[in-house]
Design a protein around this motif. Sequence first.
Motif, PDB file in Angstrom:
ATOM      1  N   ASP A   1       0.864  -1.186   0.000  1.00 49.97           N
ATOM      2  CA  ASP A   1       0.000   0.000   0.000  1.00 49.97           C
ATOM      3  C   ASP A   1       0.904   1.241   0.000  1.00 49.97           C
ATOM      4  O   ASP A   1       2.130   1.133  -0.030  1.00 49.97           O
ATOM      5  CB  ASP A   1      -0.948  -0.059   1.211  1.00 49.97           C
ATOM      6  N   ILE A   2       0.308   2.433   0.076  1.00 45.53           N
ATOM      7  CA  ILE A   2       1.041   3.680  -0.181  1.00 45.53           C
ATOM      8  C   ILE A   2       2.319   3.898   0.631  1.00 45.53           C
ATOM      9  O   ILE A   2       3.153   4.690   0.232  1.00 45.53           O
ATOM     10  CB  ILE A   2       0.126   4.911   0.005  1.00 45.53           C
ATOM     11  N   ASP A   3       2.470   3.181   1.758  1.00 47.44           N
ATOM     12  CA  ASP A   3       3.631   3.478   2.606  1.00 47.44           C
ATOM     13  C   ASP A   3       4.959   2.975   2.059  1.00 47.44           C
ATOM     14  O   ASP A   3       6.009   3.264   2.644  1.00 47.44           O
ATOM     15  CB  ASP A   3       3.395   2.910   4.015  1.00 47.44           C
ATOM     16  N   TYR A   4       4.947   2.204   0.956  1.00 45.26           N
ATOM     17  CA  TYR A   4       6.242   1.780   0.380  1.00 45.26           C
ATOM     18  C   TYR A   4       6.897   2.935  -0.384  1.00 45.26           C
ATOM     19  O   TYR A   4       8.089   2.918  -0.667  1.00 45.26           O
ATOM     20  CB  TYR A   4       6.062   0.581  -0.568  1.00 45.26           C
ATOM     21  N   MET A   5       6.080   3.958  -0.707  1.00 46.35           N
ATOM     22  CA  MET A   5       6.589   5.034  -1.565  1.00 46.35           C
ATOM     23  C   MET A   5       7.386   6.045  -0.744  1.00 46.35           C
ATOM     24  O   MET A   5       7.293   6.092   0.478  1.00 46.35           O
ATOM     25  CB  MET A   5       5.428   5.796  -2.215  1.00 46.35           C
ATOM     26  N   ASP A   6       8.118   6.861  -1.462  1.00 45.23           N
ATOM     27  CA  ASP A   6       8.796   7.995  -0.854  1.00 45.23           C
ATOM     28  C   ASP A   6       7.786   9.144  -0.798  1.00 45.23           C
ATOM     29  O   ASP A   6       7.433   9.711  -1.845  1.00 45.23           O
ATOM     30  CB  ASP A   6      10.004   8.353  -1.742  1.00 45.23           C
ATOM     31  N   HIS A   7       7.281   9.419   0.376  1.00 43.75           N
ATOM     32  CA  HIS A   7       6.290  10.486   0.561  1.00 43.75           C
ATOM     33  C   HIS A   7       5.123  10.397  -0.414  1.00 43.75           C
ATOM     34  O   HIS A   7       4.670  11.397  -0.959  1.00 43.75           O
ATOM     35  CB  HIS A   7       6.946  11.868   0.463  1.00 43.75           C
ATOM     36  N   PHE A   8       4.659   9.195  -0.653  1.00 37.31           N
ATOM     37  CA  PHE A   8       3.474   8.943  -1.493  1.00 37.31           C
ATOM     38  C   PHE A   8       3.650   9.433  -2.929  1.00 37.31           C
ATOM     39  O   PHE A   8       2.677   9.795  -3.598  1.00 37.31           O
ATOM     40  CB  PHE A   8       2.213   9.560  -0.865  1.00 37.31           C
ATOM     41  N   LYS A   9       4.890   9.446  -3.389  1.00 37.59           N
ATOM     42  CA  LYS A   9       5.145   9.862  -4.771  1.00 37.59           C
ATOM     43  C   LYS A   9       5.108   8.635  -5.681  1.00 37.59           C
ATOM     44  O   LYS A   9       5.875   7.685  -5.472  1.00 37.59           O
ATOM     45  CB  LYS A   9       6.513  10.565  -4.876  1.00 37.59           C
ATOM     46  N   ASP A  10       4.229   8.676  -6.685  1.00 37.52           N
ATOM     47  CA  ASP A  10       4.090   7.551  -7.610  1.00 37.52           C
ATOM     48  C   ASP A  10       5.430   7.175  -8.219  1.00 37.52           C
ATOM     49  O   ASP A  10       6.223   8.053  -8.581  1.00 37.52           O
ATOM     50  CB  ASP A  10       3.140   7.932  -8.762  1.00 37.52           C
ATOM     51  N   PHE A  11       5.641   5.898  -8.400  1.00 35.66           N
ATOM     52  CA  PHE A  11       6.822   5.331  -9.070  1.00 35.66           C
ATOM     53  C   PHE A  11       8.132   5.593  -8.315  1.00 35.66           C
ATOM     54  O   PHE A  11       9.202   5.565  -8.892  1.00 35.66           O
ATOM     55  CB  PHE A  11       6.926   5.836 -10.521  1.00 35.66           C
ATOM     56  N   THR A  12       8.013   5.900  -7.005  1.00 39.13           N
ATOM     57  CA  THR A  12       9.206   5.980  -6.170  1.00 39.13           C
ATOM     58  C   THR A  12       9.086   4.922  -5.074  1.00 39.13           C
ATOM     59  O   THR A  12       7.995   4.406  -4.817  1.00 39.13           O
ATOM     60  CB  THR A  12       9.357   7.344  -5.468  1.00 39.13           C
ATOM     61  N   VAL A  13      10.207   4.629  -4.446  1.00 40.17           N
ATOM     62  CA  VAL A  13      10.235   3.688  -3.333  1.00 40.17           C
ATOM     63  C   VAL A  13      10.970   4.387  -2.192  1.00 40.17           C
ATOM     64  O   VAL A  13      11.978   5.058  -2.423  1.00 40.17           O
ATOM     65  CB  VAL A  13      10.993   2.405  -3.760  1.00 40.17           C
ATOM     66  N   ASP A  14      10.475   4.243  -0.979  1.00 37.66           N
ATOM     67  CA  ASP A  14      11.102   4.881   0.172  1.00 37.66           C
ATOM     68  C   ASP A  14      12.579   4.462   0.273  1.00 37.66           C
ATOM     69  O   ASP A  14      12.877   3.274   0.493  1.00 37.66           O
ATOM     70  CB  ASP A  14      10.330   4.444   1.428  1.00 37.66           C
ATOM     71  N   PRO A  15      13.496   5.410   0.095  1.00 37.69           N
ATOM     72  CA  PRO A  15      14.917   5.036   0.041  1.00 37.69           C
ATOM     73  C   PRO A  15      15.457   4.606   1.397  1.00 37.69           C
ATOM     74  O   PRO A  15      16.475   3.903   1.464  1.00 37.69           O
ATOM     75  CB  PRO A  15      15.608   6.327  -0.424  1.00 37.69           C
ATOM     76  N   VAL A  16      14.809   5.005   2.486  1.00 33.16           N
ATOM     77  CA  VAL A  16      15.306   4.619   3.805  1.00 33.16           C
ATOM     78  C   VAL A  16      14.924   3.162   4.085  1.00 33.16           C
ATOM     79  O   VAL A  16      15.766   2.334   4.455  1.00 33.16           O
ATOM     80  CB  VAL A  16      14.748   5.566   4.898  1.00 33.16           C
ATOM     81  N   ASN A  17      13.658   2.833   3.866  1.00 36.10           N
ATOM     82  CA  ASN A  17      13.219   1.462   4.134  1.00 36.10           C
ATOM     83  C   ASN A  17      13.702   0.462   3.086  1.00 36.10           C
ATOM     84  O   ASN A  17      13.869  -0.713   3.381  1.00 36.10           O
ATOM     85  CB  ASN A  17      11.697   1.407   4.232  1.00 36.10           C
ATOM     86  N   PHE A  18      13.831   0.928   1.850  1.00 34.34           N
ATOM     87  CA  PHE A  18      14.209   0.002   0.770  1.00 34.34           C
ATOM     88  C   PHE A  18      15.424   0.535   0.005  1.00 34.34           C
ATOM     89  O   PHE A  18      15.302   0.932  -1.148  1.00 34.34           O
ATOM     90  CB  PHE A  18      13.032  -0.202  -0.193  1.00 34.34           C
ATOM     91  N   PRO A  19      16.594   0.551   0.656  1.00 33.80           N
ATOM     92  CA  PRO A  19      17.771   1.100  -0.024  1.00 33.80           C
ATOM     93  C   PRO A  19      18.126   0.302  -1.278  1.00 33.80           C
ATOM     94  O   PRO A  19      18.675   0.852  -2.208  1.00 33.80           O
ATOM     95  CB  PRO A  19      18.880   0.999   1.039  1.00 33.80           C
ATOM     96  N   ASP A  20      17.796  -1.001  -1.301  1.00 36.70           N
ATOM     97  CA  ASP A  20      18.033  -1.807  -2.503  1.00 36.70           C
ATOM     98  C   ASP A  20      16.736  -2.555  -2.813  1.00 36.70           C
ATOM     99  O   ASP A  20      16.575  -3.728  -2.463  1.00 36.70           O
ATOM    100  CB  ASP A  20      19.205  -2.765  -2.246  1.00 36.70           C
ATOM    101  N   PHE A  21      15.837  -1.861  -3.469  1.00 34.38           N
ATOM    102  CA  PHE A  21      14.512  -2.439  -3.711  1.00 34.38           C
ATOM    103  C   PHE A  21      14.585  -3.702  -4.574  1.00 34.38           C
ATOM    104  O   PHE A  21      13.961  -4.715  -4.234  1.00 34.38           O
ATOM    105  CB  PHE A  21      13.584  -1.382  -4.317  1.00 34.38           C
ATOM    106  N   PRO A  22      15.353  -3.698  -5.717  1.00 32.40           N
ATOM    107  CA  PRO A  22      15.414  -4.928  -6.521  1.00 32.40           C
ATOM    108  C   PRO A  22      15.864  -6.136  -5.699  1.00 32.40           C
ATOM    109  O   PRO A  22      15.352  -7.242  -5.881  1.00 32.40           O
ATOM    110  CB  PRO A  22      16.438  -4.589  -7.617  1.00 32.40           C
TER     111      PRO A  22
END
Length: 663
Positions: free
Chosen positions: A197-218
């Motif tokens: 849900d929306i909390d994976y994003m960086d400040h709810f910005k579409d097509f971004t991923v929170d860099p703190v929680n997911f420094p290496d998303f792949p």
Amino acid sequence: MIYRYRFGRPFPTEAVMRDIPVSQGEPVYGSFEPGQGFSFKVRMDARDAIYGLGENVRGINKRGFEYISDASDDPFHYETTRSLYGAHNFILVSGERSVGLFFDQPARMTFDLGYSKQDTIHIYSESGNLDVYMIEAECEEKVVREFRQLIGRSYIPPRFAFGYGQSRWGYKTPEDFREVVREHRQAHVPLDMVYMDIDYMDHFKDFTVDPVNFPDFPAFVKEMKEQHIQLVPIIDAGVKIEPGYDVYEEGVEQGFFCTYEDDSCFTACVWPGYTHFPDILNPLARAWFGSYYKRLTDAGIEGFWNDMCEPAIFFTPEELKKTRAAMKESLDLDEPVSQPQRIADLVRSMSNNHADYRRMFHHVNGERICHEDVHNLFGYGMTRAAGEAFERDEPEKRRLMFSRSSYIGAHRYGGIWMGDNMSWWSHLRMNLAMLPSLNMCGFLYTGADLAGFGADTTRDLALRWLALGVFTPLMRNHSCNGTRRQEFYRFEGTDDFRTVIRVRYQLLPYLYSTFVKAALEDRMMFKPLAFDYPGDPIARECEDQLMLGDECMITPVVQQNAFGRVVYLPEEMMLVMLGGDGTKASRILPAGHHYIEVELNEVPLFVRPGKCIPLAEPGEYVDDIDAEDLTLVGYVGSTYELFWDDGYGKNYEKETNFRIMKM
Ligand code: GLC
């Protein structure tokens, strides 16, 4: 036979795929009334039933109420709610004749189905620009089939999308997701997807991923895939206004956002704060928005859900200003009691206000179009943006895509979930009734938030709802932040949950096969009993049982504190009791009414005479199912045609995908 009548200058919704010549003169059914806008009337016989309207409240037979096609974000919907998230303008009148009616116009439209006058259907809109399609055929099923051929083949997701998915608004860190997977695997409760849900994003910005929680998303996506889990992120309609955020900056620069009348960008507040909406009806802007999904597919993501695409608006600067002024005025009064409701009403009416939709504009092929006139197309446009992008990027591969808002046409690009519901037994019943209605409109990949999104669920509601979800193509447990947690492991007696969810995996080859065949043949997966037993007056009124494929009937328990239920069998059938402790053998019951006991961990299924269905060993995830090792249950001497392909390609018709199994 299909007839088409044209009024004014319709917006090209591209809901219909075939070019039907325009008929002139009197319609073959009912009458078009003169006057402003559009108006159609037809008299009904006392016993005519009306089906269709896709996502809507009330039962399968829609007669006796008024519905309004006007895509709305309304989690607290009741029997008297007139509009839900989607707008599906297809109805089927069933009586002496079976007639299908499709009103292809994306502005607000009212379906008065014997509400103002009990013997009259009155369908009208302020907009006088539309195409009306009338379909005549000898029975309900054939009308639906002709309509579905008209609107094109339904979307088919990859096979993993038929697994079980766990979701909750609030999962934020990798550990939140890992915990969900761990709990399922440890308890041997099958699981294929965890939704982001929306909390994976960086400040709810579409097509971004929170860099703190997911420094290496792949790497995280890979970690999950190694456990056979697909992460399915959400994408919202509103693009956050934030200098430096490339999606925002590119959209502004290229003129790809919806505007005000003066061509400046239209602004609305949603989850990220103030946002702009992509001009999803403009093919260039649609391709642009769609191209960003690649950012996540490049990281290994294979599925998405599109949200807030009615589009939902919390408030706009204009409506906020109006409300603040009224509040100030009221503060200055000594006794602000003369209009006690005024402020509350103003605050409430700030969201999803049509005044905003009238301020918002699209730019399509050189024309400026007011959003109000095409409102119901936004969700369709967003699904299409994703669908078209997937097709461009990897034409041979199916991806998971489903949306909250939709219009007919979107069914070719994705599925839908039934929007925010509540943990209410009435919403479980509504979920059941929507299945055939949505299938008529082309939406096959669908399901509701199991156990309920809003409000606190109960253990028994969760189990009964999962027992219906076992059959719905989208089987997802999803809930709202702040409500009682409803992952299976939050309840006592988790064995019961395992038993029910495993039934889904036992049935998976059958459900997947039934789904794909329905899509390929433009048929329904779920039908009202009335369609298969038209001469049976009891079957015609049966609203809490459904026909599934050509082989089965489902009879979920939809009442609290019930140890079973009364079922109606229009003909002799074989009751197969799935789940439970495995000791309840199948048995044949004669036609008529029966009370059957159904434990909280049981899933009843009726097989029709002369039919059988395959059952698999459940497995822990979809790819764990061995389609070579299936057992048939049903009537001796019967056969079943199984569809089983590689699960993600598009070469459906390949001969080796079909296999005849004999009992
Ligand atoms: C909307 C969606 C819901 C989601 C929430 C937060 O209400 O319908 O599913 O959880 O937004 O993103």
